[in-house]
Design an enzyme around this catalytic site. Structure first.
Site, PDB file in Angstrom:
ATOM      1  N   ARG A 174      -6.351 -20.414 -40.076  1.00 59.56           N
ATOM      2  CA  ARG A 174      -7.309 -19.353 -40.520  1.00 59.56           C
ATOM      3  C   ARG A 174      -6.956 -19.118 -41.959  1.00 59.56           C
ATOM      4  O   ARG A 174      -5.897 -19.006 -42.436  1.00 59.56           O
ATOM      5  CB  ARG A 174      -7.255 -17.980 -39.686  1.00 59.56           C
ATOM      6  CG  ARG A 174      -8.247 -16.975 -40.357  1.00 59.56           C
ATOM      7  CD  ARG A 174      -9.769 -17.472 -40.387  1.00 59.56           C
ATOM      8  NE  ARG A 174     -10.623 -16.533 -40.590  1.00 59.56           N
ATOM      9  CZ  ARG A 174     -11.895 -16.494 -40.566  1.00 59.56           C
ATOM     10  NH1 ARG A 174     -12.408 -17.665 -40.302  1.00 59.56           N
ATOM     11  NH2 ARG A 174     -12.976 -15.566 -40.930  1.00 59.56           N
ATOM     12  N   LEU A 207      -4.255  -9.589 -35.668  1.00 58.76           N
ATOM     13  CA  LEU A 207      -4.118 -10.762 -36.463  1.00 58.76           C
ATOM     14  C   LEU A 207      -5.058 -11.651 -36.314  1.00 58.76           C
ATOM     15  O   LEU A 207      -5.103 -12.699 -37.308  1.00 58.76           O
ATOM     16  CB  LEU A 207      -2.586 -11.322 -36.480  1.00 58.76           C
ATOM     17  CG  LEU A 207      -1.276 -10.229 -36.985  1.00 58.76           C
ATOM     18  CD1 LEU A 207      -0.068 -11.113 -36.381  1.00 58.76           C
ATOM     19  CD2 LEU A 207      -1.513 -10.278 -38.246  1.00 58.76           C
ATOM     20  N   GLU A 246       3.244   0.243 -10.230  1.00 59.34           N
ATOM     21  CA  GLU A 246       4.766   0.425  -9.959  1.00 59.34           C
ATOM     22  C   GLU A 246       5.639   1.376 -10.454  1.00 59.34           C
ATOM     23  O   GLU A 246       6.827   1.075 -11.012  1.00 59.34           O
ATOM     24  CB  GLU A 246       5.106  -1.204 -10.342  1.00 59.34           C
ATOM     25  CG  GLU A 246       4.251  -2.267  -9.380  1.00 59.34           C
ATOM     26  CD  GLU A 246       4.812  -3.414  -8.956  1.00 59.34           C
ATOM     27  OE1 GLU A 246       6.176  -3.707  -9.104  1.00 59.34           O
ATOM     28  OE2 GLU A 246       4.015  -4.325  -8.447  1.00 59.34           O
ATOM     29  N   CYS A 250       0.701  -1.199   0.158  1.00 58.60           N
ATOM     30  CA  CYS A 250      -0.071  -0.012  -0.110  1.00 58.60           C
ATOM     31  C   CYS A 250       0.853   1.308   0.138  1.00 58.60           C
ATOM     32  O   CYS A 250       1.348   1.731   1.130  1.00 58.60           O
ATOM     33  CB  CYS A 250      -0.880   0.156   1.034  1.00 58.60           C
ATOM     34  SG  CYS A 250      -2.104  -1.561   1.298  1.00 58.60           S
ATOM     35  N   ILE A 269      -5.533  -0.568  -4.215  1.00 59.82           N
ATOM     36  CA  ILE A 269      -4.745  -1.368  -3.621  1.00 59.82           C
ATOM     37  C   ILE A 269      -5.110  -2.940  -4.122  1.00 59.82           C
ATOM     38  O   ILE A 269      -6.198  -3.262  -3.838  1.00 59.82           O
ATOM     39  CB  ILE A 269      -4.607  -1.596  -2.208  1.00 59.82           C
ATOM     40  CG1 ILE A 269      -4.312  -0.131  -1.727  1.00 59.82           C
ATOM     41  CG2 ILE A 269      -4.112  -2.531  -1.284  1.00 59.82           C
ATOM     42  CD1 ILE A 269      -2.966   0.383  -2.096  1.00 59.82           C
ATOM     43  N   PHE A 296       0.596 -14.897 -46.182  1.00 56.11           N
ATOM     44  CA  PHE A 296       0.773 -13.492 -46.511  1.00 56.11           C
ATOM     45  C   PHE A 296       2.011 -12.987 -46.090  1.00 56.11           C
ATOM     46  O   PHE A 296       2.439 -12.922 -44.736  1.00 56.11           O
ATOM     47  CB  PHE A 296      -0.461 -12.770 -46.193  1.00 56.11           C
ATOM     48  CG  PHE A 296      -1.645 -13.187 -46.781  1.00 56.11           C
ATOM     49  CD1 PHE A 296      -1.900 -13.282 -48.181  1.00 56.11           C
ATOM     50  CD2 PHE A 296      -2.881 -13.689 -45.952  1.00 56.11           C
ATOM     51  CE1 PHE A 296      -3.166 -13.789 -48.540  1.00 56.11           C
ATOM     52  CE2 PHE A 296      -3.934 -14.136 -46.637  1.00 56.11           C
ATOM     53  CZ  PHE A 296      -4.084 -14.090 -47.857  1.00 56.11           C
TER      54      PHE A 296
END
Ligand SMILES: Cc1cc2nc3c(=O)[nH]c(=O)nc-3n(C[C@H](O)[C@H](O)[C@H](O)COP(=O)(O)OP(=O)(O)OC[C@H]3O[C@@H](n4cnc5c(N)ncnc54)[C@H](O)[C@@H]3O)c2cc1C
Length: 379
Positions: free
Chosen positions: A266, A336, A362, A123, A156, A276
């Site tokens: 796919r 993608l 952080e 904290c 927190i 591709f």
């Protein structure tokens, strides 16, 4: 110079990855929906030695290095960045107590922390101070029995869920030198929590304000010395930033692995989309970026382990670079996948939502730039 992981380090990574695949990944979406991580998970994780990764072995920890810890958090994030990061925060508290606590303090907290009988939260942030953490206002007044806390902590992770809160509080003058660190146990008189925050990602972790209203804390809950709490908090964050970066890296790696697989299945315009060249080049770019991020992260961890004079700068650079790259790669992987990337069943959108906060907490990535440039200028 040796860039290879040791046999032991490879085992650590594989162990954490295997645990995540078996015990975390299958439930990650359900835990998101429920907004909580079952507490039974933690002792299982602790049995692997991950409750006190860099706590000394004599207090029940694993005594591993910061570099080892990055392997753990990269691997766990491949199952769920939110669960892995929550464990990282608990470990940050363990590292602070182990490094700065007195013998009695360590005996008091670390065995339960390492076995994860008690889950710990960190904290620092308050409603009025995030990046400027040294401006925190929560006061701890000393009386005959201990400290009386008044104030509020914001955002927190584990608020209202954890068993103990490692809190940075003001015991003295304004600024960083007036700050101390105390542990507040759940159930303490005068401790309460705000409503659960509604968030974009890290949904399985409860997040809330932690409020102190004449909250009484025994004197021996102080960690280390009065007035040094800010330096303890910052030292904790050096390692925390490595872990947050490792979590981002693991999440992005998972997204990329899923994408390589998806692109082979796919079809569009009569062929697999991995045929591709424009898309193949995107894969190559993402692979290169993640490998570079991994190498840089491990170098920063190595510097922290070796106590190098510029370790803090490298931890900040790693956090900036790795979390930005990881988010971009995960977001690109969503693209993608086309429309399927936007659907929960494909596992990508959760990673993108989860990794976004790694660029914010952080220390935001702007604050990382501040740390880096200040050190450059002062040198
Ligand atoms: C999901 C989640 C979980 C969290 N968990 C915890 C936790 O467990 N414990 C805890 O203590 N905190 C936690 N935080 C808080 C987090 O660390 C802060 O949100 C973060 O440090 C930023 O602070 P702030 O939100 O007050 O932003 P501010 O400090 O108000 O910053 C606003 C913007 O200004 C920028 N900025 C500020 N100062 C400067 C400057 N000098 N130069 C350039 N840019 C600047 C920032 O980068 C940001 O873009 C959590 C946050 C989130 C979202």
């Amino acid at each position: 110079m040796d860039f290879a992981l040791s046999e032991e380090q490879t085992l650590i990574f594989d162990m954490a990855k295997g645990f995540g695949e078996e015990h975390i990944a299958p439930h990650a979406q359900k835990w998101e929906t429920e907004g909580t991580i079952p507490k039974e998970l933690w002792p299982q994780i602790a049995e692997l030695g991950l409750g006190g990764i860099y706590v000394s072995e004599e207090y029940g920890g694993s005594g591993l290095s910061r570099l080892d810890a990055t392997l753990v958090f990269e691997a766990l994030a491949m199952a769920c960045p939110s669960v892995g990061s929550f464990l990282s925060i608990h470990n940050m508290c363990g590292g602070m107590i182990d490094k700065f606590g007195s013998e009695e303090t360590k005996q008091k907290w670390l065995p339960d922390l390492c076995s994860m009988n008690k889950v710990f939260s960190y904290c620092l942030t308050e409603p009025g101070s995030g990046s400027d953490a040294a401006a925190l206002k929560t006061r701890a007044e000393r009386d005959n029995e201990g400290y009386v806390l008044n104030g509020t902590k914001a955002f927190i992770s584990g608020g209202s869920y954890s068993d103990a809160y490692v809190c940075m509080v003001r015991t003295g003058e304004d600024g960083p030198k007036g700050i101390s660190t105390v542990v507040v146990e759940d159930g303490a008189d005068g401790l309460s929590f705000g409503a659960l925050e509604k968030k974009m990602g890290w949904l399985s972790q409860p997040t809330s304000q932690v409020q102190f209203d004449d909250c009484k804390v025994p004197a021996d809950n102080l960690i280390g010395e009065e007035g040094k709490g800010f330096s303890y908090a910052m030292a904790g964050l050096d390692g925390g930033r490595l872990n947050i970066s490792a979590g981002a890296l693991g999440g992005a790696q998972k997204a990329l692995d899923l994408t390589v697989q998806y692109m082979s299945e796919r079809k569009a315009f009569g062929k697999s989309i991995n045929q591709f060249q424009a898309l193949q080049f995107r894969l190559a770019e993402y692979e290169t970026k993640l490998q570079a991020a991994r190498t840089f992260l491990r170098q920063a961890a190595w510097k922290l382990d070796n106590g190098d004079h510029d370790a803090t700068k490298f931890c900040a650079m790693a956090k900036l670079m790795v979390t930005d790259v990881a988010f971009d790669v995960a977001n690109g992987c969503l693209q993608l996948h086309g429309g399927y990337g936007y659907l929960a069943d494909y596992g990508i959108e959760k990673i993108v939502r989860d990794l976004r906060v790694h660029q914010i907490l952080e220390g935001t990535n702007e604050i990382m730039r501040l740390i880096i440039s200040r050190q450059m200028i002062s040198a």
